[in-house]
Design a protein around this motif. Structure first.
Motif, short mmCIF file in Angstrom:
data_model
loop_
_atom_site.label_atom_id
_atom_site.label_comp_id
_atom_site.label_asym_id
_atom_site.label_seq_id
_atom_site.Cartn_x
_atom_site.Cartn_y
_atom_site.Cartn_z
N HIS A 158 -57.82 -35.73 -85.80
CA HIS A 158 -56.79 -35.22 -84.88
C HIS A 158 -57.07 -35.74 -83.47
O HIS A 158 -58.16 -35.51 -82.91
CB HIS A 158 -56.83 -33.69 -84.92
CG HIS A 158 -55.75 -33.02 -84.13
ND1 HIS A 158 -54.48 -32.82 -84.62
CD2 HIS A 158 -55.77 -32.47 -82.89
CE1 HIS A 158 -53.75 -32.19 -83.71
NE2 HIS A 158 -54.52 -31.97 -82.64
N ASP A 190 -55.98 -35.75 -79.59
CA ASP A 190 -55.24 -34.98 -78.59
C ASP A 190 -54.97 -35.82 -77.35
O ASP A 190 -55.88 -36.10 -76.57
CB ASP A 190 -56.04 -33.72 -78.21
CG ASP A 190 -55.99 -32.68 -79.31
OD1 ASP A 190 -54.88 -32.31 -79.73
OD2 ASP A 190 -57.07 -32.27 -79.78
N HIS A 247 -51.52 -36.01 -81.70
CA HIS A 247 -50.81 -34.88 -81.09
C HIS A 247 -50.54 -35.23 -79.63
O HIS A 247 -51.46 -35.26 -78.81
CB HIS A 247 -51.71 -33.63 -81.24
CG HIS A 247 -51.21 -32.42 -80.52
ND1 HIS A 247 -52.01 -31.30 -80.32
CD2 HIS A 247 -50.01 -32.11 -79.97
CE1 HIS A 247 -51.32 -30.38 -79.66
NE2 HIS A 247 -50.11 -30.85 -79.43
N MET A 260 -49.36 -34.46 -76.06
CA MET A 260 -49.07 -33.40 -75.09
C MET A 260 -48.71 -34.11 -73.80
O MET A 260 -49.47 -34.13 -72.83
CB MET A 260 -50.30 -32.50 -74.92
CG MET A 260 -50.52 -31.57 -76.10
SD MET A 260 -52.22 -30.96 -76.23
CE MET A 260 -52.94 -32.27 -77.19
N ASP A 270 -53.15 -25.28 -84.87
CA ASP A 270 -54.02 -25.96 -83.92
C ASP A 270 -54.44 -25.01 -82.80
O ASP A 270 -53.61 -24.52 -82.05
CB ASP A 270 -53.24 -27.16 -83.34
CG ASP A 270 -54.08 -28.04 -82.43
OD1 ASP A 270 -55.29 -27.76 -82.27
OD2 ASP A 270 -53.52 -29.00 -81.88
ZN ZN Z 1 -54.15 -30.80 -80.93
#
Ligand code: ZN
Ligand code: DX5
Length: 222
Positions: A36, A38, A69, A71, A179
């Motif tokens: 994963h 970020d 992911h 953001m 998450d």
């Molecule tokens: Zn995440």
């Protein structure tokens, strides 16, 4: 209905940034399913991490799929660059985007899995227009921005509602990833609520025995 496969996605945010190659090698050896990643822009969330060059570098030594992911604001501007960098799954927050449907379609057209992420204060209604397009729904169980926060218990009810919504829409195939603050103490509750993919940063990288933690998370339902 077929039982969905449980997947564990350790978050590299909690890995040693001086040794990412080693972390990638370890994830495979520890039995993780996804790495994963970020990506934070300091605008959508009050923190900065890394971007496409890091994903590209990770891809070179990745032996498991990269679950990216985003953001970031206006993710539609960057999704193709993350695809080029080697992302296998790309998820973003619909409230950060002005072109959610178009961005999802672009990702899918590349043969990459796509998904939407909801912060704890964002309702499921935000993803309803896109139920046909997504491969994954990510329920944040902390506010996106930092690793190591405490799991918000209200997320369990939202996971259950999300699973019911997907089932009612004929999309029981969609993965529900959870998450934030996931660990051995709450994995069983999260999985029984209807999730099947667990992100775990500090729980895995902070564990004295990461492979044992990963198999405990996977087997939390017994
Ligand atoms: Zn995440
Ligand atoms: C938070 C990130 C998470 C985080 C998870 O914004 O999206 O992926 O790194 O870390 P833990 O498992 O430590 O909460």
């Amino acid at each position: 209905m077929l039982k969905k496969q449980i997947k564990i996605a350790p978050s590299l945010l909690s890995a040693d940034f001086c040794a990412m190659g080693e972390a990638m090698k370890n994830l495979k050896a520890w039995g993780a399913d996804y790495a994963h990643c970020d990506v934070m822009d300091g605008v959508f969330v009050p923190n900065l991490t890394f971007g496409m060059p890091m994903v590209k570098a990770l891809k070179k030594c990745a032996q498991i799929p990269l679950d990216v992911h985003l953001m970031i604001v206006k993710p539609e501007k960057y999704v193709m660059q993350f695809a080029d960098a080697g992302a296998d799954i790309i998820t973003f927050h619909p409230d950060a985007s002005e072109k959610t449907g178009a961005a999802l379609k672009e990702i899918k057209a590349r043969g990459i899995k796509c998904g939407l992420v909801l912060n704890p204060d964002k309702p499921l209604s935000l993803i309803e227009p896109y139920l046909e397009l997504i491969d994954m729904l990510v329920i944040m169980s902390v506010y996106a921005g930092f690793g190591g926060q405490s799991f918000i218990r209200d997320s369990l009810a939202k996971i259950g509602k999300a699973r019911a919504l997907l089932n009612a829409a004929g999309r029981s195939d969609v993965d529900i990833e959870v998450d934030g603050g996931v660990g051995e103490g709450n994995a069983a509750d999260i999985l029984s609520a209807g999730a099947n993919v667990l992100v775990a940063g500090s729980a895995v990288f902070g564990s004295p025995n990461p492979p044992k933690t990963i198999s405990a998370l996977r087997g939390a339902l017994g």
